[in-house]
Design an enzyme around this catalytic site. Structure first.
Site, PDB file in Angstrom:
ATOM      1  N   LYS A 114       0.845  -1.203   0.000  1.00  0.00           N
ATOM      2  CA  LYS A 114       0.000   0.000   0.000  1.00  0.00           C
ATOM      3  C   LYS A 114       0.875   1.247   0.000  1.00  0.00           C
ATOM      4  O   LYS A 114       0.565   2.233  -0.672  1.00  0.00           O
ATOM      5  CB  LYS A 114      -0.927   0.010   1.219  1.00  0.00           C
ATOM      6  CG  LYS A 114      -1.933  -1.127   1.181  1.00  0.00           C
ATOM      7  CD  LYS A 114      -3.355  -0.711   1.487  1.00  0.00           C
ATOM      8  CE  LYS A 114      -4.329  -1.700   0.903  1.00  0.00           C
ATOM      9  NZ  LYS A 114      -5.319  -2.267   1.698  1.00  0.00           N
ATOM     10  N   LYS A 196      -3.994 -10.114  -6.928  1.00  0.00           N
ATOM     11  CA  LYS A 196      -5.005 -10.856  -6.167  1.00  0.00           C
ATOM     12  C   LYS A 196      -6.426 -10.336  -6.461  1.00  0.00           C
ATOM     13  O   LYS A 196      -6.625  -9.132  -6.576  1.00  0.00           O
ATOM     14  CB  LYS A 196      -4.677 -10.673  -4.675  1.00  0.00           C
ATOM     15  CG  LYS A 196      -5.651 -11.261  -3.701  1.00  0.00           C
ATOM     16  CD  LYS A 196      -5.260 -10.934  -2.264  1.00  0.00           C
ATOM     17  CE  LYS A 196      -6.218  -9.912  -1.664  1.00  0.00           C
ATOM     18  NZ  LYS A 196      -6.312  -9.908  -0.215  1.00  0.00           N
ATOM     19  N   LYS A 199     -11.853  -7.516  -3.166  1.00  0.00           N
ATOM     20  CA  LYS A 199     -13.169  -6.882  -3.157  1.00  0.00           C
ATOM     21  C   LYS A 199     -13.099  -5.379  -2.998  1.00  0.00           C
ATOM     22  O   LYS A 199     -14.056  -4.684  -3.310  1.00  0.00           O
ATOM     23  CB  LYS A 199     -14.049  -7.504  -2.069  1.00  0.00           C
ATOM     24  CG  LYS A 199     -13.557  -7.336  -0.652  1.00  0.00           C
ATOM     25  CD  LYS A 199     -14.619  -7.848   0.293  1.00  0.00           C
ATOM     26  CE  LYS A 199     -14.074  -8.680   1.431  1.00  0.00           C
ATOM     27  NZ  LYS A 199     -13.124  -7.976   2.292  1.00  0.00           N
TER      28      LYS A 199
HETATM   29  P1  ATP Z   1      -9.617  -6.499   0.771  1.00  0.00           P
HETATM   30  O1  ATP Z   1      -9.842  -6.894  -0.636  1.00  0.00           O
HETATM   31  O2  ATP Z   1     -10.581  -5.500   1.276  1.00  0.00           O
HETATM   32  O3  ATP Z   1      -8.205  -6.179   1.116  1.00  0.00           O
HETATM   33  P2  ATP Z   1      -9.677  -9.235   1.488  1.00  0.00           P
HETATM   34  O4  ATP Z   1     -10.777  -9.828   0.708  1.00  0.00           O
HETATM   35  O5  ATP Z   1      -8.287  -9.510   1.146  1.00  0.00           O
HETATM   36  O6  ATP Z   1      -9.977  -7.704   1.640  1.00  0.00           O
HETATM   37  P3  ATP Z   1     -10.865 -10.290   3.880  1.00  0.00           P
HETATM   38  O7  ATP Z   1     -12.212 -10.021   3.419  1.00  0.00           O
HETATM   39  O8  ATP Z   1     -10.662 -10.009   5.310  1.00  0.00           O
HETATM   40  O9  ATP Z   1      -9.784  -9.535   3.040  1.00  0.00           O
HETATM   41  O10 ATP Z   1     -10.446 -11.769   3.577  1.00  0.00           O
HETATM   42  C1  ATP Z   1     -11.095 -12.868   4.117  1.00  0.00           C
HETATM   43  C2  ATP Z   1     -10.342 -14.095   3.778  1.00  0.00           C
HETATM   44  O11 ATP Z   1     -10.335 -14.287   2.364  1.00  0.00           O
HETATM   45  C3  ATP Z   1      -8.876 -14.078   4.211  1.00  0.00           C
HETATM   46  O12 ATP Z   1      -8.586 -15.310   4.830  1.00  0.00           O
HETATM   47  C4  ATP Z   1      -8.120 -13.926   2.937  1.00  0.00           C
HETATM   48  O13 ATP Z   1      -6.870 -14.560   3.001  1.00  0.00           O
HETATM   49  C5  ATP Z   1      -9.024 -14.618   1.924  1.00  0.00           C
HETATM   50  N1  ATP Z   1      -8.836 -14.062   0.578  1.00  0.00           N
HETATM   51  C6  ATP Z   1      -9.022 -12.779   0.199  1.00  0.00           C
HETATM   52  N2  ATP Z   1      -8.788 -12.620  -1.115  1.00  0.00           N
HETATM   53  C7  ATP Z   1      -8.440 -13.842  -1.582  1.00  0.00           C
HETATM   54  C8  ATP Z   1      -8.070 -14.349  -2.881  1.00  0.00           C
HETATM   55  N3  ATP Z   1      -8.021 -13.566  -3.945  1.00  0.00           N
HETATM   56  N4  ATP Z   1      -7.792 -15.668  -2.989  1.00  0.00           N
HETATM   57  C9  ATP Z   1      -7.860 -16.483  -1.925  1.00  0.00           C
HETATM   58  N5  ATP Z   1      -8.186 -16.074  -0.691  1.00  0.00           N
HETATM   59  C10 ATP Z   1      -8.471 -14.773  -0.499  1.00  0.00           C
END
Ligand code: ATP
Ligand code: LTN
Length: 331
Positions: A114, A196, A199
């Site tokens: 970031k 990655k 969301k």
């Molecule tokens: P943001 O996109 O807002 O940074 P995030 O989706 O990475 O958020 P969380 O919503 O807290 O973060 O993630 C919930 C779970 O989903 C965590 O265990 C994270 O490791 C998993 N996760 C998030 N994105 C992925 C992805 N692209 N592939 C696999 N696992 C994921």
């Protein structure tokens, strides 16, 4: 008592990445490890480390809670709660900050990424967030923490802080173990497969949201970026787009990469993508059916109330012991 715990930030509508990397394995662990208690929470305090619109946040919190259940977690043997309703997370978060070095937080790749992007408004809470995440886990003495691959480093820090506290103040915390799914650990953006699927990032063509209409889900799969090799083959370096689609295929069907390659040998990407569009469409539509039930009934709030009350008892008891070990207060 042994506890499995995890959290999801309500920073937007959860994605297929969240489902395959996290939600799906929560449900699997609940089934397979029935002698464990399952604690799952909505990490709303973590969400405000980046700016949020309050109305959107309130909606997203409910959505994440409903999606935990829609993705297969059964309400029995489940403690489902909101992080912001258990103030002990923040209190232990502060204790963790006072144990955690600046250098450790500066090394966190999520934070470094970031900073490198020089995103405006990097808050101090975003910097200290791994200390709060450690508190989320250690407060309940969680033994296993199912997470996606991107959270490995944060989990390591939670382990280090647990050991550090135990060494300084005597045995207090269970040292947690991260559980990362073999497939689905890191689902990449469909339009930019070196990034990655996330969301909270703008530009949603490459991201499948669990509440997207099913025709949109299928369209996103069909228009995913591939390459000119015209061969369904797993090779992340040279064919990142196809490899990502294979990861999604494998995570849902449980077929191995070899089996998928054999099935599509001699065929182009058209057949492969159409099949995958159906597979993902079916999976997401099952989730949406259950989601619609939970978001429209009182059951969700009742579960959140029950979860809050149970988590609170654990958290209060634990924090009291921790303060005592630290010498805080009068007793
Ligand atoms: P943001 O996109 O807002 O940074 P995030 O989706 O990475 O958020 P969380 O919503 O807290 O973060 O993630 C919930 C779970 O989903 C965590 O265990 C994270 O490791 C998993 N996760 C998030 N994105 C992925 C992805 N692209 N592939 C696999 N696992 C994921
Ligand atoms: N940091 C995680 C979400 C999260 C979490 C946790 C996961 C907050 N606290 C405790 C597991 C256990 C993320 O960004 N995905």
């Amino acid at each position: 008592m042994n506890i499995i715990l995890s959290g999801v930030k309500p920073t937007g509508i959860p994605t297929l990445g969240n489902y395959l990397g996290a939600f799906k394995s929560f449900a699997k662990m609940q089934k397979e490890m029935s002698d464990y208690e399952i604690f799952m929470f909505v990490a709303d305090m973590h969400a405000i480390t980046v700016p949020q619109n309050p109305q959107e946040l309130r909606k997203n919190i409910k959505n994440v809670a409903a999606l935990y259940l829609a993705c297969g977690l059964s309400p029995e043997n489940l403690t489902l709660f909101l992080q912001s309703e258990i103030s002990e997370h923040l209190e232990l978060g502060y204790v963790m900050q006072s144990l955690c070095y600046m250098g450790e937080l500066e090394r966190m790749t999520q934070f470094k990424d970031k900073m490198a992007k020089q995103e405006t408004s990097i808050t101090s809470a975003l910097f200290t967030y791994p200390a709060l995440m450690a508190a989320d886990i250690l407060l309940y003495d969680a033994k296993y923490v199912p997470i996606g691959d991107d959270q490995k480093q944060h989990l390591e820090l939670a382990r280090d802080l647990a050991v550090r506290f135990n060494n300084r103040f005597g045995e207090t915390f269970t040292v947690p173990e991260g559980i990362i799914t073999k497939t689905g650990a890191r689902i990449m953006d469909l339009q930019n497969p070196t990034k990655k699927m996330s969301k909270s990032v703008d530009g949603d063509k490459g991201c499948i949201y669990l509440l997207d209409p099913i025709n949109v889900v299928k369209k996103k799969i069909k228009s995913a970026v591939t390459d000119n090799f015209a061969k369904v083959h797993y090779d992340v370096e040279n064919q990142p787009g196809v490899s990502n689609l294979m990861t999604i295929y494998s995570a849902i069907t449980e077929m191995s990469y070899d089996e998928i390659e054999a099935k599509y040998a001699g065929k182009g990407y058209g057949d492969f993508k159409s099949d995958l569009a159906e597979i993902v469409g079916d999976e997401v539509s099952k989730i949406q059916e259950k989601y619609n039930y939970y978001i429209n009934t009182k059951e969700l709030d009742e579960l959140l109330n029950k979860g809050r009350d149970k988590a609170k008892v654990f958290a209060q008891r634990k924090l009291k012991k921790i303060y005592h070990k630290l010498g805080l207060g009068r007793y």
